[in-house]
Design an enzyme around this catalytic site. Structure first.
Site, PDB file in Angstrom:
ATOM      1  N   HIS A 311     -76.224  28.918  44.764  1.00 49.81           N
ATOM      2  CA  HIS A 311     -74.593  29.214  44.840  1.00 49.81           C
ATOM      3  C   HIS A 311     -74.075  28.063  45.135  1.00 49.81           C
ATOM      4  CE1 HIS A 311     -71.179  31.495  46.283  1.00 49.81           C
ATOM      5  NE2 HIS A 311     -71.571  32.194  45.676  1.00 49.81           N
ATOM      6  N   ASP A 369     -77.049  38.678  43.770  1.00 50.62           N
ATOM      7  CA  ASP A 369     -77.342  39.261  42.512  1.00 50.62           C
ATOM      8  C   ASP A 369     -78.858  39.534  42.615  1.00 50.62           C
ATOM      9  OD1 ASP A 369     -75.167  37.021  41.593  1.00 50.62           O
ATOM     10  OD2 ASP A 369     -74.729  39.307  41.178  1.00 50.62           O
TER      11      ASP A 369
HETATM   12  C1  SDX Z   1     -71.983  34.973  41.841  1.00 50.89           C
HETATM   13  O1  SDX Z   1     -68.657  31.428  43.296  1.00 50.89           O
HETATM   14  C2  SDX Z   1     -68.822  32.829  43.873  1.00 50.89           C
HETATM   15  O2  SDX Z   1     -68.554  32.928  44.813  1.00 50.89           O
HETATM   16  C3  SDX Z   1     -69.792  33.593  43.096  1.00 50.89           C
HETATM   17  C4  SDX Z   1     -70.075  34.898  43.576  1.00 50.89           C
HETATM   18  C5  SDX Z   1     -69.114  35.693  43.875  1.00 50.89           C
HETATM   19  O3  SDX Z   1     -69.354  36.767  44.734  1.00 50.89           O
HETATM   20  O4  SDX Z   1     -67.959  35.699  43.132  1.00 50.89           O
HETATM   21  O5  SDX Z   1     -70.827  34.503  44.817  1.00 50.89           O
HETATM   22  C6  SDX Z   1     -71.197  35.678  42.415  1.00 50.89           C
HETATM   23  O6  SDX Z   1     -71.573  34.301  40.916  1.00 50.89           O
HETATM   24  C7  SDX Z   1     -73.382  34.398  42.344  1.00 50.89           C
HETATM   25  C8  SDX Z   1     -74.183  33.383  41.670  1.00 50.89           C
HETATM   26  C9  SDX Z   1     -74.924  34.180  40.472  1.00 50.89           C
HETATM   27  N1  SDX Z   1     -75.541  33.117  39.589  1.00 50.89           N
HETATM   28  C10 SDX Z   1     -76.892  32.919  39.380  1.00 50.89           C
HETATM   29  O7  SDX Z   1     -77.508  33.461  40.132  1.00 50.89           O
HETATM   30  C11 SDX Z   1     -77.164  32.222  38.268  1.00 50.89           C
HETATM   31  C12 SDX Z   1     -78.359  31.204  38.849  1.00 50.89           C
HETATM   32  N2  SDX Z   1     -77.657  29.986  39.672  1.00 50.89           N
HETATM   33  C13 SDX Z   1     -77.154  28.920  39.142  1.00 50.89           C
HETATM   34  O8  SDX Z   1     -76.711  28.864  37.888  1.00 50.89           O
HETATM   35  C14 SDX Z   1     -76.338  28.132  40.265  1.00 50.89           C
HETATM   36  O9  SDX Z   1     -76.982  28.128  41.341  1.00 50.89           O
HETATM   37  C15 SDX Z   1     -74.783  28.285  40.233  1.00 50.89           C
HETATM   38  C16 SDX Z   1     -74.332  28.440  39.076  1.00 50.89           C
HETATM   39  C17 SDX Z   1     -74.824  29.890  40.827  1.00 50.89           C
HETATM   40  C18 SDX Z   1     -74.478  27.204  41.267  1.00 50.89           C
HETATM   41  O10 SDX Z   1     -74.156  26.240  40.549  1.00 50.89           O
HETATM   42  P1  SDX Z   1     -73.733  24.653  41.232  1.00 50.89           P
HETATM   43  O11 SDX Z   1     -73.038  25.120  42.329  1.00 50.89           O
HETATM   44  O12 SDX Z   1     -72.844  24.150  40.047  1.00 50.89           O
HETATM   45  O13 SDX Z   1     -75.002  24.040  41.569  1.00 50.89           O
HETATM   46  P2  SDX Z   1     -75.800  23.161  40.276  1.00 50.89           P
HETATM   47  O14 SDX Z   1     -75.740  23.996  38.887  1.00 50.89           O
HETATM   48  O15 SDX Z   1     -75.121  21.779  40.287  1.00 50.89           O
HETATM   49  O16 SDX Z   1     -77.344  23.186  41.047  1.00 50.89           O
HETATM   50  C19 SDX Z   1     -77.673  21.972  41.993  1.00 50.89           C
HETATM   51  C20 SDX Z   1     -79.030  21.749  41.699  1.00 50.89           C
HETATM   52  C21 SDX Z   1     -79.134  21.362  40.318  1.00 50.89           C
HETATM   53  O17 SDX Z   1     -80.054  20.599  40.258  1.00 50.89           O
HETATM   54  P3  SDX Z   1     -79.834  18.763  40.031  1.00 50.89           P
HETATM   55  O18 SDX Z   1     -79.055  18.836  38.672  1.00 50.89           O
HETATM   56  O19 SDX Z   1     -78.831  18.597  41.283  1.00 50.89           O
HETATM   57  O20 SDX Z   1     -81.108  18.464  39.949  1.00 50.89           O
HETATM   58  O21 SDX Z   1     -79.663  23.098  41.996  1.00 50.89           O
HETATM   59  C22 SDX Z   1     -80.313  23.388  40.617  1.00 50.89           C
HETATM   60  C23 SDX Z   1     -79.681  22.523  39.542  1.00 50.89           C
HETATM   61  O22 SDX Z   1     -80.380  22.245  38.419  1.00 50.89           O
HETATM   62  N3  SDX Z   1     -80.165  24.707  40.513  1.00 50.89           N
HETATM   63  C24 SDX Z   1     -81.286  25.513  40.300  1.00 50.89           C
HETATM   64  C25 SDX Z   1     -80.838  26.757  40.193  1.00 50.89           C
HETATM   65  N4  SDX Z   1     -79.475  26.937  40.714  1.00 50.89           N
HETATM   66  C26 SDX Z   1     -79.324  25.684  40.951  1.00 50.89           C
HETATM   67  N5  SDX Z   1     -82.476  25.541  39.877  1.00 50.89           N
HETATM   68  C27 SDX Z   1     -83.145  26.406  39.476  1.00 50.89           C
HETATM   69  N6  SDX Z   1     -82.998  27.737  39.595  1.00 50.89           N
HETATM   70  C28 SDX Z   1     -81.612  28.040  40.115  1.00 50.89           C
HETATM   71  N7  SDX Z   1     -81.074  29.259  39.956  1.00 50.89           N
END
Ligand code: SDX
Length: 435
Positions: A311, A369
């Protein structure tokens, strides 16, 4: 309290040998903000923050999240207490008006919302234009936007009465449209709302009743549905809420703004994650295949991510996920579902992920989720309806944030700038001279 009048100290930005001072505002809780509105005018520079990871887009009094502590407050009330003791329409009232309703205010609000649950009869003809196999989120985005074609008498955003009628209409009608989208996708007749049912029971009946027999909503499932709506109602300036605020800043009518938020929510990185999370669990299939998927999620050269994990704000456990997990077990117990293979995979995946160095280091916890998908599937919803249910709940949050933005006398159209790295000016070459 307006942050502008909050205790003001001074911050400054230094670039090279130049220095500019800007006011720092304190909120009631949470990070201070540096007001850089005058930065471009004084320095000729923009700030650069493409994902808005360090940018406050507005001042708000609605929802507060502490990502490190795993805290979520709606108008100061912890989500755990609202989900435990209240119902969704009480949360709607709280988000819209800022205070918990008195018994008479609650009764009046329930009455007003309930009597807006029918949609214009021609909406059912509007639905006939969709393919039966259209994704329900496509139908929802289209039909919420279409509401502005049916309810012209509540599109004048300058009129507070019309704003409130539009707000009530959307809170009341979006579940009806969601149920219609589901019925249309399964080829069953639409079911009209019933005024003697509570919000969640009414919604379940519109989804699952058929003309051939009486439908009595299961109170445990209705309570679970209501709690799921509470958990998803608002979440500060997330992507879809920011979309609603930006659309609203141009003066667009409220139905169009909420349709824009619905479109944004559909993305798998946002509200589409519950559908994606369940599809991921199904793709993993069995516990012994989990290590292969965890390896892929950790592989920097693989864009694969574990849906339902991570998140932008929560770097601790999503407080909603804990309540969602409890609700999930209640629903499975009520339905007598014991050995759900998806749940076995989910529980093992959570255990592995929470002990894996990579997930610990990157603070990737299960988010709301992760468990909502399993719960909604157990309740009989197809995965394509999961984000629709998220949109039903988030409609009140979008509206409350839109209303706050519209009622802010300092509000103006949102218009970000950019870092331009394209071609410098050059002259046109007639096609006859191009090789
Ligand atoms: C919702 O914003 C809100 O409040 C949203 C929400 C709401 O109520 O409105 O809470 C609802 O959208 C919840 C989130 C649902 N999405 C997912 O579950 C999809 C999977 N999660 C990722 O896509 C990600 O964690 C996000 C999009 C949720 C957050 O992404 P960020 O904050 O941009 O973080 P990032 O993508 O930069 O990740 C940080 C690191 C990265 O590694 P590095 O590039 O730093 O090496 O963590 C890794 C990412 O590769 N990473 C993951 C991961 N999520 C982040 N690695 C593996 N699996 C994952 N799920």
């Amino acid at each position: 309290m307006d942050a502008k009048t909050a205790a003001k100290t001074n911050g400054s930005i230094t670039v090279g040998n130049k220095n500019w001072d800007f006011p720092v505002y304190k909120g009631t809780i949470g990070p201070d903000v540096l007001d850089i509105a005058k930065l471009y005018g004084e320095s000729g520079m923009f700030t650069y923050d493409p994902g808005f990871t360090s940018t406050a887009s507005c001042e708000s009094k609605i929802t507060y999240i502490d990502g490190d502590e795993g805290i979520l407050l709606y108008r100061g009330y912890p989500i755990e207490q609202l989900a435990e003791h209240g119902d969704f329409l009480e949360t709607c009232y709280l988000l819209l008006y800022g205070e918990l309703p008195t018994p008479s205010q609650k009764a009046d609000f329930d009455y007003r919302v309930t009597r807006h649950t029918m949609v214009h009869e021609q909406m059912s003809r509007f639905f006939q234009g969709f393919r039966r196999d259209a994704h329900p989120m496509a139908v929802m985005t289209g039909s919420i936007g279409a509401l502005s074609a049916f309810y012209h008498d509540s599109t004048d955003i300058a009129d507070p009465t019309q704003r409130m009628i539009a707000s009530l209409r959307m809170i009341a009608k979006v579940p009806t449209l969601a149920a219609m989208a589901y019925k249309y996708s399964v080829g069953q007749p639409f079911v009209y709302p019933k005024n003697d049912l509570d919000y969640a029971s009414n919604f379940l009946r519109m989804c699952y009743a058929v003309p051939t027999e009486e439908y009595k909503p299961n109170p445990v499932l209705a309570r679970a549905m209501d709690r799921i709506f509470i958990l998803h109602a608002d979440h500060e300036q997330n992507a879809s809420t920011s979309t609603v605020r930006l659309a609203g800043s141009s003066g667009a009518n409220p139905f169009a703004c909420i349709a824009a938020g619905c479109a944004c929510l559909w993305g798998p990185a946002h509200g589409g994650a519950n559908e994606a999370a369940l599809n991921m669990l199904a793709e993993i299939g069995t516990v012994d295949r989990i290590p292969e998927f965890v390896r892929r999620a950790k592989d920097k050269n693989d864009s694969y991510r574990l849906m339902g994990f991570g998140h932008r704000v929560y770097k601790n456990y999503d407080p909603r996920a804990k309540i969602m997990q409890k609700t999930c077990h209640e629903v499975l117990a009520e339905l007598g579902i014991k050995d759900d293979p998806l749940l076995d995979v989910a529980m093992e995946l959570e255990k592995i992920a929470l002990h894996d160095e990579y997930f610990i280091e990157k603070k990737l916890y299960p988010n709301i989720d992760f468990y909502s998908g399993i719960t909604l599937k157990a309740m009989g919803f197809p995965t394509t309806m999961f984000t629709v249910l998220f949109a039903v709940a988030r409609t009140v949050g979008w509206i409350a944030q839109w209303k706050e933005m519209i009622e802010d006398p300092k509000q103006k159209i949102g218009r970000p700038r950019q870092l331009y790295t394209g071609a410098v000016q050059r002259d046109y070459t007639p096609i006859s001279r191009r090789k």
